[in-house]
Design an enzyme around this catalytic site. Structure first.
Site, PDB file in Angstrom:
ATOM      1  N   CYS A 178      -3.413  -7.898 -21.872  1.00  0.00           N
ATOM      2  CA  CYS A 178      -3.794  -9.274 -21.560  1.00  0.00           C
ATOM      3  C   CYS A 178      -4.237  -9.319 -20.114  1.00  0.00           C
ATOM      4  O   CYS A 178      -4.843  -8.374 -19.616  1.00  0.00           O
ATOM      5  CB  CYS A 178      -2.671 -10.258 -21.871  1.00  0.00           C
ATOM      6  SG  CYS A 178      -1.173 -10.006 -20.914  1.00  0.00           S
ATOM      7  N   HIS A 190      -0.032  13.175   3.643  1.00  0.00           N
ATOM      8  CA  HIS A 190       0.966  13.955   4.365  1.00  0.00           C
ATOM      9  C   HIS A 190       1.572  15.074   3.515  1.00  0.00           C
ATOM     10  O   HIS A 190       2.378  15.857   4.016  1.00  0.00           O
ATOM     11  CB  HIS A 190       2.098  13.035   4.829  1.00  0.00           C
ATOM     12  CG  HIS A 190       2.953  12.541   3.703  1.00  0.00           C
ATOM     13  ND1 HIS A 190       2.490  11.688   2.734  1.00  0.00           N
ATOM     14  CD2 HIS A 190       4.238  12.809   3.369  1.00  0.00           C
ATOM     15  CE1 HIS A 190       3.442  11.435   1.876  1.00  0.00           C
ATOM     16  NE2 HIS A 190       4.525  12.100   2.226  1.00  0.00           N
TER      17      HIS A 190
END
Length: 644
Positions: free
Chosen positions: A413, A553
């Site tokens: 939806c 990182h």
């Protein structure tokens, strides 16, 4: 029954999604704006045919393939049904209910008959062409039935609408409360449809037909409409964004940077568009009490707007865009804005106090191991699906859901995937959340919702494409190895430590020396660490890049031996959000020993994080397998014989 009602709720989103277009046309063409009558009438053309549009949209929603044949059948069914019913009396009108009923029946008939084969001399009318025909026949029969049973039903609906509209604060407050309370199971669309498109009637001056429903009446200038809509603006524009601010303020200091971006984005979405589910699902399961408080505050806002005699409305939801668009036809919109500011303060104070007092684990306050919480998008669990690569994202969602074969049906939806599962135990809820899901709602043993956000339609279509083609190729192009796991039970050969080279220049050390308990206690796995002398990091093995973290990182590598390695640069560097890093590889890329992975600005890291010591972790060693450095010493990049 719950699953059936949810299918209705999902299907209602098709016609509801076109309301902003109607509202925009009506308002832009109005006298107080551009004063272009044909533009306003174009918008009114949509509003005047809502029931037909609902029949088309609901039929498409119920059809297993969203076919246009189902849509045509829905239109035919509605015209036959309403034409037959209205012959029993000029005062009979099924309104949007007629459209919804026709759409449901047409969709179900489509699923039953779209492959019907007829004799050769009638074959032209077989298959999908047969569906409108059988729909018309069924609706003729039903129109006769509804001609007798609809009058008392219509009287009951009108009576309920008149009661709610005339019940003052009790009626509007009850609607606001249940509107929010039904969101977790996705049935708020059902109650919204009744209030927005059926309750109340108004005959605009010079018009030939009565306008029904709170939204249509408000846009048509009904002076009594807007009371059931106005109270949502303070909640969606101010209250829930303030709840995000409260969650940010209550988050642990070192986690605020990690959750701040997410909270800010969903707060802005709520303020501008009124789409609130990403916020609500961030706390509704963590604390049902907090969510009930939110529902009660929504009811209070609805009641306050009524007491202040404020009227305002929207075409889609109560965001700032609709607030400005309908400003000119609202009553006391400035007062509504002030009410919103007051509710922002109320939300912030109540949410912050409850979160801190009850130690609620809202975003940024989780109890899990700090680094593990931030890095649990582990090797083998790539996070690139959080971006706009929906094919990659679909692959990871399907994997977390237990594979395409575990999904019985897939719908969606406005913000959520609606799924029926074969085996709910095979669903990895944590993996779904690592891929960006705002919440997971398991309704029963087979039905579940996954809250994705406003891009859910793109994700769902990408998932369907993979499911239809039975394609579970990993994004890098290699087939998924079902027997590869990250828990040490994959039956891999023992790690050949001679095949591991130093990924950076610097001081080599055992993992136990890392100044972080999660790494030092090897909660994520065995490994070693390097205190880098410069910022260049290279691949310690031959293999494939399977994870490049969005924050740059850390990088995950799958060695040719099957072992998975996490190269994590520095400590607490996730909070830098990619600043100070330059990545040279992409997910799915093949690498050789010594190939460049990334470069880190060590000066920047030293100024902003606790340590530049970089753990190198093997996440799927066999049980009992250990890793130690030959000696603590300075090593060069690509140096061999560093482990035993």
């Amino acid at each position: 029954m719950l699953a059936f009602l949810q299918r209705i709720g999902k299907s209602l989103m098709f016609p509801i999604a076109m309301l902003p277009a109607a509202a925009l046309l009506v308002r832009l063409g109005a006298e107080d704006m551009l004063d272009i009558p044909f533009v306003a009438q174009a918008g009114n053309g949509i509003l005047a045919n809502l029931a037909l549009i609902f029949a088309i949209g609901v039929a498409m929603g119920f059809a297993k393939d969203g076919s246009g044949g189902a849509a045509l059948s829905g239109a035919v069914g509605y015209l036959v049904l309403t034409g037959g019913v209205e012959s029993f009396g000029d005062d009979l009108s099924m309104g949007v209910f007629g459209g919804i009923i026709a759409g449901i029946i047409a969709g179900l008939l489509y699923n039953r008959f779209y492959q019907t084969q007829l004799p050769d001399w009638l074959s032209f009318f077989g298959g999908k062409r047969f569906v409108p025909i059988i729909t018309a026949v069924v609706m003729v029969v039903l129109s006769g039935v509804f001609g007798f049973i609809w009058p008392p039903i219509q009287a009951a609906i009108n009576g309920l609408g008149e009661w709610m509209l005339g019940a003052g604060a009790l009626g509007v407050g009850a609607y606001g409360f249940f509107n929010r309370l039904l969101i977790p199971i996705g049935l708020h669309h059902v109650i919204n449809t009744v209030v927005w498109f059926d309750f109340g009637s108004y005959m605009p001056p010079g018009a030939d037909e009565v306008v029904r429903g709170e939204i249509s009446r408000f846009l048509a200038g009904d002076p009594s409409a807007g009371s059931f809509l106005a109270g949502f603006f303070p909640i969606m524009m101010f209250g829930l964004p303030a709840a995000c601010l409260a969650m940010y303020a209550a988050a642990k200091k070192h986690r605020r940077a990690a959750v701040g971006g997410m909270l800010f984005s969903i707060a802005v979405t709520s303020f501008l568009t009124g789409v609130t589910e990403p916020i609500e699902f961030s706390f509704m399961f963590l604390s049902p009490l907090l969510y009930v408080v939110h529902a009660l505050l929504t009811a209070l806002s609805m009641m306050v707007s009524l007491w202040l005699d404020i009227r305002h409305g929207f075409g889609f939801s109560a965001g700032f865009i609709d607030y400005l668009l309908n400003f000119g036809i609202a009553d006391k919109p400035i007062m509504l804005f002030i009410q919103g500011l007051v509710f922002a303060v109320i939300y912030f104070v109540i949410f912050y106090a409850l979160i801190v007092k009850l130690d609620l684990k809202t975003p940024g306050r989780e109890d899990e191991d700090e680094v593990l919480a931030e890095e649990n998008q582990q090797v083998g669990q790539p996070s690139s699906g959080k971006g706009r690569d929906y094919d990659t994202k679909a692959y990871h969602y399907l994997t977390a859901l237990g594979g395409p074969e575990n999904i019985k049906t897939l719908d969606y939806c406005a913000t959520r995937l609606r799924l029926q599962m074969n085996d709910m135990e095979a669903v990895d809820e944590k993996a779904l959340k690592r891929q960006g899901a705002n919440g997971v709602m398991k309704l029963n043993k087979t039905n579940m919702h996954v809250i994705v956000g406003t891009t859910v339609d793109f994700l769902a279509e990408a998932m369907r494409k993979r499911m239809d083609s039975n394609d579970m190729q990993a994004p890098g192009g290699e087939a998924v190895q079902e027997d590869t796991k990250t828990d040490g039970s994959a039956g891999l050969p023992a790690l050949d430590k001679a095949d591991i080279v130093s990924p950076a220049k610097g001081k080599l050390m055992n993992l136990s020396e890392v100044p972080d308990e999660v790494f030092a206690q090897k909660m994520m796995g065995e490994g070693f660490a390097i205190d880098p002398a410069d910022g260049l990091f290279v691949s310690p093995v031959d293999g494939e890049i399977i994870n490049v973290f969005p924050t740059k990182h850390a990088i995950g590598i799958k060695a040719d031996s099957g072992h998975e390695i996490l190269v994590h640069v520095g400590l607490d560097t996730v909070k830098l959000q990619g600043e100070g890093f330059e990545v040279f590889v992409t997910e799915g890329q093949r690498v050789k020993m010594g190939d460049k992975l990334l470069h880190a600005d060590l000066d920047y890291l030293k100024a902003n994080v606790p340590s530049t010591i970089s753990p190198i972790v093997f996440t799927n060693l066999n049980e009992g397998e250990k890793v130690s450095v030959t000696e603590a010493k300075d090593v060069n990049v690509n140096e061999r014989n560093i482990l035993y």
